[in-house]
Motif scaffolding. Structure first.
Motif, PDB file in Angstrom:
ATOM      1  N   VAL A 160       0.847  -1.200   0.000  1.00  0.00           N
ATOM      2  CA  VAL A 160       0.000   0.000   0.000  1.00  0.00           C
ATOM      3  C   VAL A 160       0.879   1.245   0.000  1.00  0.00           C
ATOM      4  N   LYS A 161       0.712   2.074  -1.016  1.00  0.00           N
ATOM      5  CA  LYS A 161       1.560   3.252  -1.177  1.00  0.00           C
ATOM      6  C   LYS A 161       0.849   4.562  -0.870  1.00  0.00           C
ATOM      7  N   ALA A 162      -0.464   4.626  -1.113  1.00  0.00           N
ATOM      8  CA  ALA A 162      -1.171   5.897  -0.934  1.00  0.00           C
ATOM      9  C   ALA A 162      -2.655   5.649  -0.706  1.00  0.00           C
ATOM     10  N   VAL A 163      -3.282   6.599  -0.028  1.00  0.00           N
ATOM     11  CA  VAL A 163      -4.730   6.631   0.133  1.00  0.00           C
ATOM     12  C   VAL A 163      -5.215   7.997  -0.346  1.00  0.00           C
ATOM     13  N   LEU A 164      -6.154   7.995  -1.270  1.00  0.00           N
ATOM     14  CA  LEU A 164      -6.748   9.234  -1.773  1.00  0.00           C
ATOM     15  C   LEU A 164      -8.184   9.307  -1.289  1.00  0.00           C
ATOM     16  N   ALA A 165      -8.566  10.457  -0.722  1.00  0.00           N
ATOM     17  CA  ALA A 165      -9.889  10.613  -0.118  1.00  0.00           C
ATOM     18  C   ALA A 165     -10.437  12.007  -0.384  1.00  0.00           C
ATOM     19  N   GLY A 166     -11.684  12.211   0.036  1.00  0.00           N
ATOM     20  CA  GLY A 166     -12.344  13.513  -0.070  1.00  0.00           C
ATOM     21  C   GLY A 166     -12.975  13.863   1.274  1.00  0.00           C
ATOM     22  N   HIS A 167     -14.221  14.369   1.240  1.00  0.00           N
ATOM     23  CA  HIS A 167     -15.064  14.565   2.432  1.00  0.00           C
ATOM     24  C   HIS A 167     -14.671  15.790   3.254  1.00  0.00           C
ATOM     25  N   GLU A 168     -13.396  15.944   3.553  1.00  0.00           N
ATOM     26  CA  GLU A 168     -12.906  17.122   4.275  1.00  0.00           C
ATOM     27  C   GLU A 168     -12.671  18.226   3.243  1.00  0.00           C
ATOM     28  N   HIS A 169     -13.548  19.211   3.198  1.00  0.00           N
ATOM     29  CA  HIS A 169     -13.558  20.148   2.072  1.00  0.00           C
ATOM     30  C   HIS A 169     -12.308  21.006   1.962  1.00  0.00           C
ATOM     31  N   SER A 170     -11.590  21.185   3.055  1.00  0.00           N
ATOM     32  CA  SER A 170     -10.364  21.981   2.995  1.00  0.00           C
ATOM     33  C   SER A 170      -9.162  21.171   2.546  1.00  0.00           C
ATOM     34  N   GLY A 171      -9.320  19.862   2.436  1.00  0.00           N
ATOM     35  CA  GLY A 171      -8.223  19.006   2.019  1.00  0.00           C
ATOM     36  C   GLY A 171      -7.253  18.727   3.151  1.00  0.00           C
ATOM     37  N   GLY A 172      -6.243  17.907   2.856  1.00  0.00           N
ATOM     38  CA  GLY A 172      -5.247  17.584   3.870  1.00  0.00           C
ATOM     39  C   GLY A 172      -4.234  16.589   3.358  1.00  0.00           C
ATOM     40  N   TYR A 173      -3.160  16.433   4.120  1.00  0.00           N
ATOM     41  CA  TYR A 173      -2.112  15.470   3.750  1.00  0.00           C
ATOM     42  C   TYR A 173      -1.334  15.065   4.987  1.00  0.00           C
TER      43      TYR A 173
END
Length: 305
Positions: free
Chosen positions: A242-255
């Motif tokens: 597993v190298k990465a997870v891409l998501a949404g939901h949090e409208h301001s984004g994040g990392y």
């Protein structure tokens, strides 16, 4: 470059005037999301993108105020802009505000048996798509809905059955994720996830995971995490593929880069963009790295493999 694809999250289009988020702190520009999507479409065309992954909340729950006809009309407007691409949709809460699960299967998911699934976009790679709302107050099945309320009641003393209540009043720490616009994966989905990652490991495949709701603290606020995010993370951490997870939901984004070197990228939403900004991106995969190339409010991340 091995392959590439476009990404966008939380378009939440509605044919209505601008409004506010729940806290009355951020303007929601519902119609402007269509302008941003058109800009994204032109950008993806210029970059020779043929595949787009839409990370959930394709239209806004406000569309449902006009009943199914208005929800379907708004959905068709958005899907028309994406018609030229091979489109993969991920289940978000706003899909379920507008449509039943059965309607979603027909309209957005090609009559799939489950909203979680996996596929290989390129030899040596596997995409794993999670269903963040398998246990949710938005499910068609009443017993699953009641289970969702039971789970929340164990951690949240507020009345979460009434819209516009302050669902998070008095909550602290991890209690904050037990809100009705989040959800959880069942044991069946968790077992499937482990089995899928086992097979990917055996086949020497690298994996990118997609989820509407983030699963790692730091990639979003505590209010925007899956209820059983820690169970999912534990499984992911058992597999080096597993190298990465891409998501949404949090409208301001994040990392955030987690303790097992998995990169969690949460895409910002077009809904909250200022009129001079935007929010979408593309992902380019190379033999030695993944490039998440964000536009506007979306984070750009270089991931070494």
């Amino acid at each position: 470059m091995l392959f590439q694809f476009g990404i966008i999250a939380d378009i939440q289009y509605a044919d209505r005037e601008d409004g506010w988020n729940f806290d009355k702190t951020v303007t929601r520009r519902y119609r402007n999301t269509l302008n941003i999507l058109k800009e994204a479409r032109n950008y993806w065309e210029e970059q020779s993108i043929s595949t787009v992954i839409q990370l959930g909340d394709i239209i806004d729950g406000n569309c449902a105020k006009g009943g199914y006809p208005e929800s379907k009309r708004c959905l068709d407007i958005i899907l028309n802009e994406l018609a030229q691409f091979e489109l993969y949709n991920i289940m978000g809460n706003h899909e379920l505000y507008n449509f039943s699960e059965e309607q979603c299967k027909t309209l957005l998911f090609g009559n799939v048996d489950n909203f979680y699934h996996d596929f290989s976009p390129y030899s040596g790679w596997r995409f794993v798509v999670l269903n963040s709302f398998e246990i949710s107050v938005l499910c068609d099945d009443d017993s699953t809905t009641q289970e969702a309320y039971r789970i929340m009641a164990q951690h949240n003393h507020n009345d979460v059955s009434t819209f516009l209540n302050d669902w998070s009043e008095g909550l602290i720490g991890k209690q904050l994720k037990y809100l009705p616009y989040n959800g959880a994966a069942t044991t069946t989905q968790l077992n499937w996830l482990r089995s899928t990652l086992e097979k990917a490991t055996t086949n020497d495949e690298k994996v990118i995971v997609f989820s509407h709701v983030p699963i790692c603290e730091g990639s979003s606020s505590l209010k925007c995490l899956m209820w059983n995010n820690e169970d999912i993370l534990k499984i992911l951490h058992d597999y080096d593929c597993v190298k990465a997870v891409l998501a949404g939901h949090e409208h301001s984004g994040g990392y955030i880069l987690d303790t097992k070197d998995i990169h969690h990228v949460t895409l910002a939403s077009p809904l909250h963009c200022e009129l001079d900004s935007t929010a979408y991106g593309l992902v380019r995969v190379y033999p030695d790295r993944i490039e998440v190339i964000g536009q506007g409010d979306v984070y750009s991340v270089d991931i070494s493999l």
